[in-house]
Design a protein around this motif. Sequence first.
Motif, mmCIF file in Angstrom:
data_model
loop_
_atom_site.group_PDB
_atom_site.id
_atom_site.type_symbol
_atom_site.label_atom_id
_atom_site.label_comp_id
_atom_site.label_asym_id
_atom_site.label_seq_id
_atom_site.Cartn_x
_atom_site.Cartn_y
_atom_site.Cartn_z
ATOM 1 N N VAL A 144 0.831 -1.140 -0.047
ATOM 2 C CA VAL A 144 0.131 0.008 0.004
ATOM 3 C C VAL A 144 0.723 1.305 -0.209
ATOM 4 O O VAL A 144 1.957 1.420 0.907
ATOM 5 N N GLY A 145 0.683 2.263 -0.841
ATOM 6 C CA GLY A 145 1.360 3.471 -0.908
ATOM 7 C C GLY A 145 0.505 4.721 -0.816
ATOM 8 O O GLY A 145 -0.541 4.746 -2.029
ATOM 9 N N MET A 146 0.858 5.811 -0.283
ATOM 10 C CA MET A 146 0.215 7.021 -0.357
ATOM 11 C C MET A 146 0.546 7.658 -1.830
ATOM 12 O O MET A 146 1.597 7.904 -1.933
ATOM 13 N N LYS A 147 -0.528 7.880 -2.362
ATOM 14 C CA LYS A 147 -0.184 8.813 -3.584
ATOM 15 C C LYS A 147 0.054 10.128 -3.318
ATOM 16 O O LYS A 147 0.505 11.185 -3.724
ATOM 17 N N GLU A 148 -1.003 10.692 -2.182
ATOM 18 C CA GLU A 148 -1.115 12.007 -1.867
ATOM 19 C C GLU A 148 -1.367 11.963 -0.199
ATOM 20 O O GLU A 148 -2.133 11.217 0.124
ATOM 21 N N PHE A 149 -0.846 12.896 0.701
ATOM 22 C CA PHE A 149 -0.856 12.585 2.113
ATOM 23 C C PHE A 149 -0.873 14.292 2.560
ATOM 24 O O PHE A 149 0.026 15.066 2.336
ATOM 25 N N TRP A 150 -1.894 14.469 3.359
ATOM 26 C CA TRP A 150 -2.161 16.002 3.949
ATOM 27 C C TRP A 150 -2.217 15.583 5.475
ATOM 28 O O TRP A 150 -2.909 14.824 5.993
ATOM 29 N N LEU A 151 -1.338 16.435 6.109
ATOM 30 C CA LEU A 151 -1.364 16.547 7.486
ATOM 31 C C LEU A 151 -1.820 17.630 8.164
ATOM 32 O O LEU A 151 -1.105 18.756 7.559
ATOM 33 N N ASN A 152 -3.103 17.880 8.665
ATOM 34 C CA ASN A 152 -3.553 19.226 9.061
ATOM 35 C C ASN A 152 -3.647 20.163 7.916
ATOM 36 O O ASN A 152 -3.130 21.293 7.861
ATOM 37 N N GLU A 153 -4.078 19.573 6.816
ATOM 38 C CA GLU A 153 -4.361 20.132 5.355
ATOM 39 C C GLU A 153 -2.991 20.741 4.748
ATOM 40 O O GLU A 153 -3.171 21.557 3.894
ATOM 41 N N MET A 154 -1.953 20.189 5.276
ATOM 42 C CA MET A 154 -0.717 20.776 4.629
ATOM 43 C C MET A 154 -0.070 19.303 3.862
ATOM 44 O O MET A 154 -0.035 18.257 4.407
ATOM 45 N N VAL A 155 0.270 19.701 2.728
ATOM 46 C CA VAL A 155 0.941 18.495 1.964
ATOM 47 C C VAL A 155 2.287 17.899 2.704
ATOM 48 O O VAL A 155 2.974 18.861 3.028
ATOM 49 N N SER A 156 2.186 16.464 2.926
ATOM 50 C CA SER A 156 3.291 16.157 3.723
ATOM 51 C C SER A 156 3.917 14.790 2.898
ATOM 52 O O SER A 156 3.393 14.285 1.911
ATOM 53 N N PRO A 157 5.073 14.473 3.323
ATOM 54 C CA PRO A 157 5.705 13.351 2.559
ATOM 55 C C PRO A 157 4.993 12.215 2.748
ATOM 56 O O PRO A 157 4.215 11.779 3.863
ATOM 57 N N THR A 158 5.038 11.319 1.776
ATOM 58 C CA THR A 158 4.124 10.045 1.579
ATOM 59 C C THR A 158 5.011 8.950 2.148
ATOM 60 O O THR A 158 6.088 8.760 2.700
ATOM 61 N N GLU A 159 4.404 7.914 2.564
ATOM 62 C CA GLU A 159 4.797 6.568 3.123
ATOM 63 C C GLU A 159 4.300 5.648 2.164
ATOM 64 O O GLU A 159 3.061 5.625 1.609
ATOM 65 N N GLU A 160 5.049 4.322 2.381
ATOM 66 C CA GLU A 160 4.262 2.910 1.787
ATOM 67 C C GLU A 160 4.450 2.028 2.888
ATOM 68 O O GLU A 160 5.411 2.017 3.771
ATOM 69 N N ASN A 161 3.763 0.853 2.697
ATOM 70 C CA ASN A 161 4.021 -0.148 3.716
ATOM 71 C C ASN A 161 3.670 -1.765 3.111
ATOM 72 O O ASN A 161 2.827 -1.605 1.961
#
Length: 213
Positions: A144-161
């Motif tokens: 599973v991989g993040m394509k887009e990730f927002w933390l408190n509506e701020m674009v943040s680094p993605t992760e995969e697992n």
Amino acid sequence: MFKKAGEVYVGGHFNAKGNISANLGAAVSDHIAVIANGSSVNTGANSNDYFRQWLAEGGIGYFTTIGKEKRQVLEMYAGYGVGSSKDHEQRASVYGYELVEAREMNFDKIFLQVNYSSTRKKKINIFGDKKELNYGTAIRLSRVGMKEFWLNEMVSPTEENYFIEPLFFTRMELLNGLQIQYTNGFNIGLNSNEYLKAGNSVFTLGLVYTFGK
């Protein structure tokens, strides 16, 4: 769990945590089948952990019966899926629930899955009526991989697992072609991530209907 060409199954499952899923599969030949799954989770906004997610996936695979009496089925599938989730950590106050941290992502996944099931040789007797019982397990390896990730509506680094997901199920015949299914399982995340981690154990109850040749 297919045994021959022309079989089609539809299923629906739910649990107490707000998870609803639907499944569809068809055996297009004596050994090839296609599957599709969709699920939705909504814990409700009035909670300390407000979580919403949807997921859609499809796959293709190989199936065969094994054993002298052909009561066992072995299946292998590969597939792809996409989804989106929203996870809000909240705290209760006199004014309702206040947001502490908001996490949102769009993701995709690929998976490999092996299923095994066996039909009980003797039917079980329930209220004077004999019912067919089968049980089995599925083991899935997913990336599973993040394509887009927002933390408190701020674009943040993605992760995969990578996840290992064992699953165990029991099905009992209710009527011709209609079965009730109980499922339980869990998942293990192989990467040590800050956000994209393994989830809770799974316990669902549902109905499966099989028809066709």
